[in-house]
Scaffold this motif. Sequence first.
Motif, PDB file in Angstrom:
ATOM      1  N   LEU A  98       0.863  -1.127  -0.078  1.00 38.99           N
ATOM      2  CA  LEU A  98       0.026  -0.023   0.058  1.00 38.99           C
ATOM      3  C   LEU A  98       0.969   1.280   0.048  1.00 38.99           C
ATOM      4  CD1 LEU A  98      -2.684  -0.805   2.744  1.00 38.99           C
ATOM      5  CD2 LEU A  98      -3.077  -1.158   0.362  1.00 38.99           C
TER       6      LEU A  98
ATOM      7  N   ALA B 106      -2.783   0.376  -4.524  1.00 40.14           N
ATOM      8  CA  ALA B 106      -2.601  -1.135  -3.777  1.00 40.14           C
ATOM      9  C   ALA B 106      -2.190  -2.107  -4.767  1.00 40.14           C
ATOM     10  CB  ALA B 106      -4.111  -1.405  -3.061  1.00 40.14           C
TER      11      ALA B 106
ATOM     12  N   ASP C 231      -4.759  -1.548  -8.065  1.00 38.54           N
ATOM     13  CA  ASP C 231      -5.800  -0.740  -8.052  1.00 38.54           C
ATOM     14  C   ASP C 231      -5.114   0.514  -7.427  1.00 38.54           C
ATOM     15  OD1 ASP C 231      -7.839  -2.259  -8.947  1.00 38.54           O
ATOM     16  OD2 ASP C 231      -8.381  -2.818  -6.952  1.00 38.54           O
ATOM     17  N   SER C 232      -5.674   1.777  -8.212  1.00 37.13           N
ATOM     18  CA  SER C 232      -5.602   3.114  -7.530  1.00 37.13           C
ATOM     19  C   SER C 232      -6.668   3.731  -7.277  1.00 37.13           C
ATOM     20  CB  SER C 232      -4.758   3.933  -8.456  1.00 37.13           C
ATOM     21  OG  SER C 232      -4.197   5.125  -7.925  1.00 37.13           O
ATOM     22  N   ILE C 233      -6.906   4.034  -6.050  1.00 44.20           N
ATOM     23  CA  ILE C 233      -8.525   4.380  -5.322  1.00 44.20           C
ATOM     24  C   ILE C 233      -8.305   5.951  -5.351  1.00 44.20           C
ATOM     25  CG2 ILE C 233     -10.179   4.285  -3.607  1.00 44.20           C
ATOM     26  CD1 ILE C 233      -7.893   1.112  -4.284  1.00 44.20           C
TER      27      ILE C 233
ATOM     28  N   ALA D  77      -9.030  -0.158   0.459  1.00 45.51           N
ATOM     29  CA  ALA D  77      -8.336  -0.537  -0.681  1.00 45.51           C
ATOM     30  C   ALA D  77      -8.193  -1.979  -0.555  1.00 45.51           C
ATOM     31  CB  ALA D  77      -7.245   0.535  -0.560  1.00 45.51           C
TER      32      ALA D  77
ATOM     33  N   LYS E  44     -11.059  -4.300  -1.677  1.00 42.94           N
ATOM     34  CA  LYS E  44     -11.153  -3.975  -3.088  1.00 42.94           C
ATOM     35  C   LYS E  44     -10.245  -4.784  -3.904  1.00 42.94           C
ATOM     36  CE  LYS E  44     -12.315  -0.545  -6.693  1.00 42.94           C
ATOM     37  NZ  LYS E  44     -11.530  -1.212  -7.550  1.00 42.94           N
TER      38      LYS E  44
END
Length: 393
Positions: free
Chosen positions: A14, A25, A44-46, A84, A87
């Motif tokens: 992270l 993430a 993933d990029s939140i 995150a 997800k």
Amino acid sequence: MMFSGKEFCYAIGLMSGTSVDGIDAAVVKIYENDDIRMELVHFDSIQYEAAIRNAILALCNPKQARIEMISGMNMLLGELFSDAVRKVIQDAGLQPEDISFISSHGQTIFHQPEPQLIGKHPVTSTLQIGDISMIAERTGITTVGDFRTRDMAVGGQGAPLVPYADYLLFRHREVGRVLVNIGGISNLTVLPANAEESDVLAYDTGPGNMIIDYFANQITHGKRSFDQDGRIASAGKVHGPWLEELLREPYYSQTPPKSTGRELFGEVYARKLWDEANRLGISEEDRIATVTTLTAKTITNEIDRHMAKGSIREVYISGGGSNNSFLMKQIESALPNGVTLRRMDELGVSADAKEAMVFALLGYQYLNKRTNNLPSATGATKKVMMGKVAWGS
């Protein structure tokens, strides 16, 4: 060795960087036989909602930060990092029980590598928030974090940390490489051909996207937080005299090891440059072209400085700046002859996911009770095990 008896383990790295765009993430597979290998499974990029991003940025400003907000945001980010994690696990098609551990950089809100007196005591300090106990409790997965303070405890600057992984994963026997990450701040790792640990040099070169982002926000009246693909800069021309003046900033002439952040190149500095451009009558497109070129020049000037060492032939770029085509062209045009510019993807590592992946590796080494800093990069007096752990339930 922890995780022995397995062909590989799944881990999650992270990262929330100095640009404060959101949470990166990365689910990775880590293999270890004679050496360590990593493979990206899913990334993933939140993005942070605007109110959260603005609140974090306020905490990075000592004149605005309040103790109750730091405390509250520490816990809230623990929750958001946990979201995150859930997800990225789901998006990877895995289950929480498949994940051996989480490794979180957290969100830096203050970094002071140069000693400041408190009473008669010289103190260096750094603060990353996003509570790891909250992450471990909400996910049920063992979580490692708070890496930088242990390096500082042995005289290091607590940064940069990525070069440790660069050395393990990307050194080459015959070709010298420079690995550059362009986030809010830019940093580089110099890997001479056939490098030993003591040969590696790494440090922050100066601003990355931080000033560019501020200018894009000003130009678009808050509609954009960054210059997508460098489109605004591409419409302008570099203001040569102003660029030369900007390059006189004393940080650039400091000798490494050195590190920096919002404390020097944050909103206060960006606003100062914006006001200077107003006084000089520089158009909005020209001013963002100029500060984008500032980032490029502060990187390439450093690369040029190391050309005599170790047959440097390849430069690899990661981070959000690798998506700015104007910035990439400015870097490429200023590189010495015979040096090629590439994205990290060509080494099998996502340019966007690299830093999150690196923190997974740092956590892996910590849990296996191995040192994971690089004193030649941070200035630490010795190798140490960086990190703290919150065990999963």
